[in-house]
Design an enzyme around this catalytic site. Sequence first.
Site, PDB file in Angstrom:
ATOM      1  N   ASP A 256      -6.469  21.817 -90.469  1.00  0.00           N
ATOM      2  CA  ASP A 256      -5.267  22.456 -91.006  1.00  0.00           C
ATOM      3  C   ASP A 256      -5.675  23.591 -91.937  1.00  0.00           C
ATOM      4  OD1 ASP A 256      -2.128  21.814 -91.359  1.00  0.00           O
ATOM      5  OD2 ASP A 256      -2.960  22.551 -93.261  1.00  0.00           O
TER       6      ASP A 256
ATOM      7  N   ASN B 245       1.969  33.200 -95.304  1.00  0.00           N
ATOM      8  CA  ASN B 245       3.185  33.716 -94.659  1.00  0.00           C
ATOM      9  C   ASN B 245       4.126  34.348 -95.677  1.00  0.00           C
ATOM     10  OD1 ASN B 245       2.843  33.397 -91.906  1.00  0.00           O
ATOM     11  ND2 ASN B 245       3.657  31.326 -91.866  1.00  0.00           N
TER      12      ASN B 245
ATOM     13  N   HIS C  20       4.810  37.174 -91.844  1.00  0.00           N
ATOM     14  CA  HIS C  20       4.471  36.394 -90.653  1.00  0.00           C
ATOM     15  C   HIS C  20       3.508  37.107 -89.704  1.00  0.00           C
ATOM     16  CE1 HIS C  20       7.015  32.866 -91.294  1.00  0.00           C
ATOM     17  NE2 HIS C  20       7.883  33.700 -91.875  1.00  0.00           N
TER      18      HIS C  20
ATOM     19  N   ASP D 200       0.269  35.301 -88.364  1.00  0.00           N
ATOM     20  CA  ASP D 200      -0.089  35.149 -86.953  1.00  0.00           C
ATOM     21  C   ASP D 200      -1.513  35.605 -86.690  1.00  0.00           C
ATOM     22  OD1 ASP D 200       2.417  34.174 -86.441  1.00  0.00           O
ATOM     23  OD2 ASP D 200       3.191  36.014 -85.529  1.00  0.00           O
TER      24      ASP D 200
ATOM     25  N   GLU E 196       0.136  25.527 -88.278  1.00  0.00           N
ATOM     26  CA  GLU E 196      -1.231  25.906 -88.641  1.00  0.00           C
ATOM     27  C   GLU E 196      -2.222  24.772 -88.391  1.00  0.00           C
ATOM     28  OE1 GLU E 196       0.689  24.356 -92.510  1.00  0.00           O
ATOM     29  OE2 GLU E 196       1.290  25.303 -90.613  1.00  0.00           O
TER      30      GLU E 196
END
Length: 418
Positions: free
Chosen positions: A296, A304, A309, A313, A339
């Site tokens: 994770d 974010n 975002h 990404d 994630e």
Amino acid sequence: MSPPESRLFQAAVMQSWNAIVITDADLAAGCRVQIANPAFCAMTGYSPDELHGRPLTMLQGPETDPAVIAELRACLKEARFFEGTAINYRKDGSTYVVRWNITPVRDDDGVLTHFISVQRDISESVRAEREIRLLARALDAASDPILVTDARERIIFANTAFAAVTGYAPEELLGKTPALFRSGKHDTAFYADLRESLARGADFRATFINQRRDGSLYHAEQSISPIYDEKGRVTHYVSVSKDISERVDMEQALRHAATRDTLTGLYNRRYGEHLIEDALTRADTSGEPLTLLVCDIDHFKRINDGFGHPTGDQVLRDTARILSQSVRSRDAVIRWGGEEFVILLDACPRGPAVELAERIRLRIHQHRHVEVGQVSLSIGLATRMPGESMEALIGRADAALYEAKRSGRNRLALAPLP
């Protein structure tokens, strides 16, 4: 000529397999028939009496080529040898194709007295040649690629469709072998199956990955068949194929869409669960260990929220790339959701798995993103216990991940051994 020689000459003419006719040399009268052997009578349908004294123009008709007749008359007028082919007419009106030569005959004083013509009905061979040309045109016009080789696999024919698919001109292929199209994508067993099938007289059908002239690859559904002569010997091989590259590309695209995560290109969760279940089944059979890593990205929500975002990404894509580059070829990296990533280490015991997980954690931490800078990864590791289900194994790895988070993140935590 002595009487015995004369009789021998007469016997030779009358018994000849070729049609022989002897005419006088009176061009004004049309060179009238003096002698016609049985083969000539059989070919034309006329009896010797019906032919005697009549010019051979009686055998000509609408389909007789005027250019050939003009050349014939010019040769006769100059008393030169003539050879030609034309369409003649039998007594019943049917046509035949005749190949004939005419030789002038002179007496002892050199005076032209006769013409002797040796003729042969070549209608069947002409018809066969026409059929062959028609077949060649039909094969060339076919929309599917067609290739013909001799028994030694040397190419003797390639149609236009085959040339279009491969990028080779037909004349470039003549004399070559189909090895020219090998892409290296098939193993020796594939070609062994091909040769074994053809050796026992069976067709060989398969999907070939072939190479074009420019080096690009294409997929072809291909059927190869041996051709035999009347004695049962293989004389040729014919291949009929169909370019299915577009279909294969579409199938691969659909398969990719069904199994891959659109953002990262990793396996998606649905397919990842299928991979894990298969690995568990293999482990039950082989007894080999299996380890799962649940990873994770730390503080991903802050990334974010703070950078947007699109940047988030990009962090996911970079992380996916590093994970894929860090594992073995037999391992599977799965985007589990958000994630979170799962890495399936097939046939991997706990010790090597720990070393691999630590390398992954360090590589992620050492990589600097253009906007975000350093990113860290927390990892939970669980090695499967005998008979453990996928849900239980993932649950233990997940619990180890939360322990890594609780202990300060950017670390590896191991699920306890039983």
